[in-house]
Scaffold this active site. Sequence first.
Site, mmCIF file in Angstrom:
data_model
loop_
_atom_site.group_PDB
_atom_site.id
_atom_site.type_symbol
_atom_site.label_atom_id
_atom_site.label_comp_id
_atom_site.label_asym_id
_atom_site.label_seq_id
_atom_site.Cartn_x
_atom_site.Cartn_y
_atom_site.Cartn_z
ATOM 1 N N GLU A 116 -10.634 3.743 2.866
ATOM 2 C CA GLU A 116 -9.631 4.447 2.075
ATOM 3 C C GLU A 116 -9.908 4.117 0.609
ATOM 4 O OE1 GLU A 116 -5.616 3.740 3.585
ATOM 5 O OE2 GLU A 116 -5.950 5.421 4.961
ATOM 6 N N THR A 142 -9.352 -5.761 3.292
ATOM 7 C CA THR A 142 -9.166 -4.836 2.175
ATOM 8 C C THR A 142 -10.041 -5.365 1.047
ATOM 9 O OG1 THR A 142 -6.859 -4.461 2.830
ATOM 10 C CG2 THR A 142 -7.480 -3.836 0.578
ATOM 11 N N GLU A 152 -10.557 12.212 6.882
ATOM 12 C CA GLU A 152 -10.361 13.538 6.296
ATOM 13 C C GLU A 152 -11.687 14.280 6.105
ATOM 14 O OE1 GLU A 152 -7.217 13.264 2.917
ATOM 15 O OE2 GLU A 152 -7.901 11.238 3.349
ATOM 16 N N TYR A 190 1.200 5.655 -0.591
ATOM 17 C CA TYR A 190 0.726 6.822 0.185
ATOM 18 C C TYR A 190 0.965 8.026 -0.718
ATOM 19 C CZ TYR A 190 0.573 9.263 4.835
ATOM 20 O OH TYR A 190 0.263 10.026 5.949
ATOM 21 N N ASP A 243 0.853 -1.181 0.000
ATOM 22 C CA ASP A 243 0.000 0.000 0.000
ATOM 23 C C ASP A 243 0.895 1.239 0.000
ATOM 24 O OD1 ASP A 243 -2.415 1.331 0.022
ATOM 25 O OD2 ASP A 243 -2.628 1.271 2.202
ATOM 26 N N GLN A 272 -5.003 2.064 14.764
ATOM 27 C CA GLN A 272 -3.826 2.487 14.002
ATOM 28 C C GLN A 272 -3.005 3.536 14.745
ATOM 29 O OE1 GLN A 272 -4.933 4.151 10.181
ATOM 30 N NE2 GLN A 272 -2.836 4.732 9.647
ATOM 31 N N TYR A 277 0.988 2.391 15.611
ATOM 32 C CA TYR A 277 1.766 2.549 14.375
ATOM 33 C C TYR A 277 3.203 3.012 14.548
ATOM 34 C CZ TYR A 277 1.884 7.633 13.589
ATOM 35 O OH TYR A 277 2.151 8.963 13.660
ATOM 36 N N ASP A 329 -9.467 0.168 1.315
ATOM 37 C CA ASP A 329 -8.574 -0.320 2.370
ATOM 38 C C ASP A 329 -9.151 0.104 3.726
ATOM 39 O OD1 ASP A 329 -6.320 -1.632 3.312
ATOM 40 O OD2 ASP A 329 -5.123 0.199 3.339
ATOM 41 N N THR A 361 -4.675 6.260 -0.290
ATOM 42 C CA THR A 361 -5.916 7.014 -0.381
ATOM 43 C C THR A 361 -5.816 8.131 -1.411
ATOM 44 O OG1 THR A 361 -6.247 6.582 1.947
ATOM 45 C CG2 THR A 361 -7.606 8.302 0.958
ATOM 46 N N ARG A 378 -0.216 14.320 13.523
ATOM 47 C CA ARG A 378 0.977 14.976 14.087
ATOM 48 C C ARG A 378 0.781 16.490 14.002
ATOM 49 N NH1 ARG A 378 2.510 10.880 10.737
ATOM 50 N NH2 ARG A 378 2.637 12.358 9.020
ATOM 51 N N LYS A 421 -5.268 -1.994 9.839
ATOM 52 C CA LYS A 421 -5.539 -2.191 8.414
ATOM 53 C C LYS A 421 -5.772 -3.656 8.049
ATOM 54 C CE LYS A 421 -4.109 2.014 7.002
ATOM 55 N NZ LYS A 421 -4.802 2.832 5.996
ATOM 56 N N GLU A 456 -8.867 3.805 -3.030
ATOM 57 C CA GLU A 456 -7.565 3.643 -3.675
ATOM 58 C C GLU A 456 -7.718 2.988 -5.052
ATOM 59 O OE1 GLU A 456 -4.470 2.067 -1.244
ATOM 60 O OE2 GLU A 456 -5.411 2.715 0.637
ATOM 61 N N ARG A 511 -8.999 3.698 12.748
ATOM 62 C CA ARG A 511 -8.074 4.797 13.027
ATOM 63 C C ARG A 511 -7.577 4.829 14.466
ATOM 64 N NH1 ARG A 511 -6.388 5.773 8.025
ATOM 65 N NH2 ARG A 511 -8.129 6.267 6.656
ATOM 66 N N HIS A 544 -3.832 13.781 0.625
ATOM 67 C CA HIS A 544 -4.116 12.829 1.705
ATOM 68 C C HIS A 544 -3.004 12.831 2.743
ATOM 69 C CE1 HIS A 544 -5.267 9.212 3.861
ATOM 70 N NE2 HIS A 544 -4.098 8.679 3.581
#
Lengths: 398, 398
Positions: free
Chosen positions: B187, B245, B346, B116, B114, B228, B232, B221, B332, B130, B241, B189, B225, B121
């Site tokens: 997600e 999927t 999002e 990114y 996967d 995760q 993570y 996917d 995503t 963050r 995840k 994709e 959250r 995104h």
Amino acid sequence: MTWIDIPANSPFGPGNLPLGIFRAGDEDPRVGAAIGDQIIDLAPVAHQRDDSQVFAQPSLNAFLALGRPAWQATREWLLDLVRNDDNRSDIEPYLIPQSAVTMLLPFEVADYVDFYASEHHASNVGRLFRPDAEPLLPNWKHLPVGYHGRAGTVVASGTEIVRPSGQRKAPADDAPTYGPTQRLDIEVELGYVVGSPSTLGSRVAVEDFKDHVYGVVLVNDWSARDIQAWEYVPLGPFLGKSFATSISPWVVSLDALEATKVPLPPQEPAVLPYLASDELTNFDITFEVRWNGQLVSTPPYKEMYWSAAQMLAHLSVNGASVRTGDLFASGTVSGAEKNQRGSFLELSWGGREPITVNGEERTFLQDGDEVTITASATTPDGTKIGLGEVTGRILPAN
Amino acid sequence: MTWIDIPANSPFGPGNLPLGIFRAGDEDPRVGAAIGDQIIDLAPVAHQRDDSQVFAQPSLNAFLALGRPAWQATREWLLDLVRNDDNRSDIEPYLIPQSAVTMLLPFEVADYVDFYASEHHASNVGRLFRPDAEPLLPNWKHLPVGYHGRAGTVVASGTEIVRPSGQRKAPADDAPTYGPTQRLDIEVELGYVVGSPSTLGSRVAVEDFKDHVYGVVLVNDWSARDIQAWEYVPLGPFLGKSFATSISPWVVSLDALEATKVPLPPQEPAVLPYLASDELTNFDITFEVRWNGQLVSTPPYKEMYWSAAQMLAHLSVNGASVRTGDLFASGTVSGAEKNQRGSFLELSWGGREPITVNGEERTFLQDGDEVTITASATTPDGTKIGLGEVTGRILPAN
């Protein structure tokens, strides 16, 4: 205890009987059991058994899929073959010297997960990669941290490892550069081989570990530390690991290792109920790491913080299913002592403290270097259960 | 342009001809090509062709392994079948209504990666996960960040998704708790399907993309959250995840999408030579995301920062080999506008800005919710190339 001649100190005594895939000359690859320095050619020996076809396959997957009752019955059958002198004339024609065959990848790897279950290793790496922070991140003692690796690049012991290239960026550099890794490393791990699948949407309890996992292999999870350090935020290691993971050819059953179990070190804080059990154990396995023939480290598996049953319970707690051929590895096995560290990153402390290998100073791997990892456990009655070896030599970058 | 009746606005016009695996009643699953709302049953239609056996399989893997010349020859053959009225009497007996069959997983997934690759995104997630740091990490514009996912839990469209449980810890909590995810997300994709393998130790150049990749599928996917966010660091997403999927049943070939290519947005700073090419492109695909039937987002693929050819070149630059059945997804797809975001994380800005779905306020998924993603591209001459749909409904936690 057996009618077969077994060399002194062999990893493969009559109580071990690991399974692997061998190729003899032009013949089709098939399943063998190791005993001493020989192999029992199981397909012809099993011809009158209902499950004989699983031994005529080029991978162990069909055997692994049979499930625990069949694994146990097979073990009883094999134990009788080698212990009972009456079997000698039937079996002797099907003994092949290990030196006369090529060992192949023992099973087709479905998904490959790599954990991070040694507190010594995780602490060392934390100090090296994040020197200004607590070495263990806040989640580390609450769950066995892990991630998915690349199943398609799990290779048989002996496969030569081409030095990987990729992006590296030292902290002092303005931008990354492309080239061969300058920090090629090993990771000494124990790998668990899943036989019986689970159902999507349900979880595998800690207690059900042995219903799903058949046995173990040695794992060398080759790592490119400079590539890894630049790429790994925020989604984890990728190209720093995905170029190759070597595994040993013989899968040693959990039943063979049963008598080598030792209690897990204490877990504090207490784990959540889905990870808890009164019977958490490790195996009393000691690894030996040889760099160009010289013994440089002896990582002890008994000091691992997380048990394999907890790893599987965690891996599946979200309903993720496991499949026949799944491989999950312990993560680097490091002990408390310097000469028990399971990676050269740790042994050389980030490259700052070279170690002497055959009179030469070394930090990370050079082209032509060879690393061989062996391991064995000893039962309380003194019986050695060996895991064989996983070896690989470094070729120059393409 | 074809003798077959095709409903207005069908995703599967005569220039598309995607392949999938269908099951009709009790018959063995096999390969079909979609046209309008029907399927051409390819195994009997191909019976005089050398490669007919690949269409009698329960997965596309055998077809995918044939390689690009065979993919092109098959496309020419299929185009002639549907365009040339002379074929009508031969083919008509083998047309099956899509409504009469069940579509299965189109291929056995080997490794799943996967990426990114959407700047919108990655920036949105960076701001949410963050908040005190730069949204894009320093490596993001130098390499397509990616990680391995769980191949064994890639499921066919329509598979119901059991809400996963696991460890969550809010920043204000002292310790993690166990329970069903409270932040179940999607997600949106695009997934790339590898046909031709590459060799361990060598890399796939950007220019060789079409020699290895056959086509694309839609990917949802599913993501938890809260799980995760806690798990993570430092090794990336795992249980957040790995529970499921979903992919669409029809694999649309790169050749069918060729005329929908658009130039990639500018990349600044310039990429390293192994990622560079004069012909970097995206597809002009627009997704439509429906939450319980209501259209909530329309992510545009043409705004993706990294091209798929760069993803494959990066994935293999360290010598990692690809296999038939490998799936790598874009990550995503989010556009610049709020109504183009490809995740509910999002769309609801971390759950702080609920959106209205059929008159109800929603942030993350509730039990019983259904998400359906469709997508299509349009060629400059106005021809629609649809990707079909991927759909799934949420079941309560076990």
